[in-house]
Write a protein that holds these residues in place. Structure first.
Motif, mmCIF file in Angstrom:
data_model
loop_
_atom_site.group_PDB
_atom_site.id
_atom_site.type_symbol
_atom_site.label_atom_id
_atom_site.label_comp_id
_atom_site.label_asym_id
_atom_site.label_seq_id
_atom_site.Cartn_x
_atom_site.Cartn_y
_atom_site.Cartn_z
ATOM 1 N N HIS A 74 0.862 -1.120 0.199
ATOM 2 C CA HIS A 74 -0.059 0.073 -0.109
ATOM 3 C C HIS A 74 0.783 1.249 -0.119
ATOM 4 O O HIS A 74 0.527 2.333 0.792
ATOM 5 N N ASN A 75 2.050 1.193 -0.690
ATOM 6 C CA ASN A 75 3.033 2.404 -0.816
ATOM 7 C C ASN A 75 2.365 3.538 -1.171
ATOM 8 O O ASN A 75 2.390 4.697 -0.620
ATOM 9 N N CYS A 76 1.536 3.464 -2.266
ATOM 10 C CA CYS A 76 0.885 4.621 -2.871
ATOM 11 C C CYS A 76 0.113 5.507 -1.785
ATOM 12 O O CYS A 76 0.206 6.558 -1.608
ATOM 13 N N PHE A 77 -0.797 4.817 -1.197
ATOM 14 C CA PHE A 77 -1.851 5.000 -0.408
ATOM 15 C C PHE A 77 -1.205 5.949 0.950
ATOM 16 O O PHE A 77 -1.818 6.582 1.498
ATOM 17 N N SER A 78 -0.175 4.840 1.379
ATOM 18 C CA SER A 78 0.365 5.191 2.757
ATOM 19 C C SER A 78 1.054 6.638 2.253
ATOM 20 O O SER A 78 1.297 7.581 3.227
ATOM 21 N N GLU A 79 1.711 6.758 1.194
ATOM 22 C CA GLU A 79 2.496 8.156 0.880
ATOM 23 C C GLU A 79 1.284 9.411 1.160
ATOM 24 O O GLU A 79 1.799 10.298 1.550
ATOM 25 N N LEU A 80 0.266 8.971 0.216
ATOM 26 C CA LEU A 80 -0.749 10.103 0.363
ATOM 27 C C LEU A 80 -1.238 10.471 1.491
ATOM 28 O O LEU A 80 -1.257 11.789 1.904
ATOM 29 N N LYS A 81 -1.058 9.644 2.448
ATOM 30 C CA LYS A 81 -1.454 9.711 4.038
ATOM 31 C C LYS A 81 -0.510 10.565 4.575
ATOM 32 O O LYS A 81 -0.723 11.622 5.327
ATOM 33 N N SER A 82 0.844 10.253 4.150
ATOM 34 C CA SER A 82 1.892 11.071 4.879
ATOM 35 C C SER A 82 1.970 12.365 4.446
ATOM 36 O O SER A 82 2.598 13.277 5.051
ATOM 37 N N ILE A 83 1.524 12.641 3.164
ATOM 38 C CA ILE A 83 1.496 14.073 2.733
ATOM 39 C C ILE A 83 0.043 14.758 2.998
ATOM 40 O O ILE A 83 -0.209 15.802 2.367
#
Ligand code: GDP
Length: 310
Positions: A74-83
């Motif tokens: 879930h790298n893409c959505f984890s990154e969305l969360k972190s931004i």
């Protein structure tokens, strides 16, 4: 050899469609899938039911959820969360890739049937999986607490908790049945309505202009998504209750009674067979819970045997 068309939504539909696909050759089985759950997020076209059916038949679906891909990250959505983004509809990376390619092909001018065919061939599916329509139909849920909300907000964001009073299918009046779906039904002897949610997955397919007339020429069998008085997953039983109907197998048969020749219900509902028979529908009671691939194949084999007796 008899030819079958399965009508399917997401998880329950995918289970039986997968069982059928193990027993019937690609020229004996085609699957028509609900697309009224389709929506766009970040400009990406997501077709949840088509993906559930495709991933399941390809043998790459998440065995726990029944939707999404197995061993996904879930790298893409984890990154969305972190931004700072907090999307409530989360896609795994592999699942997202599939939706991105769907979007690219659609933007290149292909319709959903053509795109689905390409995606299926790339994931190794030999059977034809067909969207119910190439035009967008969008389910909206009329809730007591939140008014009218888009389907995915009801289903995913609010986890089906709001009280449902009505389901609206925007675009259904003007959407045409996909050409490949018309051809599939015309070429079929038997139509199997999979154990999908009637309101959220099957009514949008049946409600397409001309669908009931097409099905009237065929032997239609449905499988109950309600076992005893509960749904295996999702809000089907809750929706029955909110509509003032006691959830049970015969309540499902009643919803489809104008088009059914036969109905497959669980042994837990065996006392309902006479009522179903009184509507001119032949009942067949068996264990309808599909817990693993063997269960899917067993029920599929029983459904095929039952249908071909007509
Ligand atoms: P969704 O769009 O992902 O909710 O998928 P569907 O509409 O295709 O499936 C939801 C329905 O599948 C629910 O009403 C469940 O009760 C039903 N379902 C799931 N697994 C099974 C099963 O093993 N047997 C039966 N009979 N129904 C099932």
């Amino acid at each position: 050899m008899a030819k079958f068309v399965a009508l399917a939504g997401g998880i329950g539909g995918a289970k039986l469609a997968t069982g059928l696909s193990k027993l019937l050759k690609p020229d004996e089985l085609k699957i028509i899938v609900n697309t009224s759950d389709d929506f766009t997020q970040y400009g990406v076209n997501i077709s949840p039911d088509l993906d559930s059916v495709c991933y399941s038949i390809a043998g790459v679906s998440d065995p726990i959820n029944g939707w999404g891909r197995e061993n996904d990250t879930h790298n893409c959505f984890s990154e969305l969360k972190s931004i700072g983004e907090t999307p409530w509809f989360v896609q795994g990376d592999k699942d997202l890739a599939y939706s991105l390619e769907r979007t690219r092909l659609t933007d290149a001018g292909l319709n959903l049937s053509q795109v689905t065919k390409i995606l299926c061939s790339r994931i190794g599916i030999a059977h034809e999986i067909i969207p119910m329509s190439d035009e967008r139909v969008s389910t909206k849920i009329v809730t007591k607490e939140l008014g009218v909300i888009p389907f995915q907000e009801y289903f995913v964001r609010y986890k089906c908790q709001p009280t449902l009073s009505e389901v609206i299918y925007n675009g259904l009046d003007s959407a045409g049945i996909a050409d490949a779906a018309i051809n599939a039904i015309n070429g079929a002897d038997f139509i199997i309505i999979c154990p999908s949610n009637p309101w959220l997955s099957i009514f949008p397919i049946l409600g397409l202009h001309g669908m009931k007339e097409l099905l009237a020429q065929k032997t239609v069998i449905a499988v109950s998504p309600i076992i005893g008085s509960i749904a295996v997953k999702g809000p089907a039983a809750k929706i029955f209750i909110e509509k003032g109907i006691k959830p049970c197998a015969s309540a499902v048969a009643f919803l489809y009674k104008d088009i059914l020749k036969g109905f497959v219900l669980d042994l837990q509902n065996i006392t309902e067979t006479e009522l179903i028979r009184s509507w001119g529908i032949i009942p067949f009671a068996t264990d309808t819970l599909m817990q693993n691939i063997d269960g899917k194949k067993r029920l599929a084999a029983e459904v095929i045997d039952f249908a071909t007796q007509f």
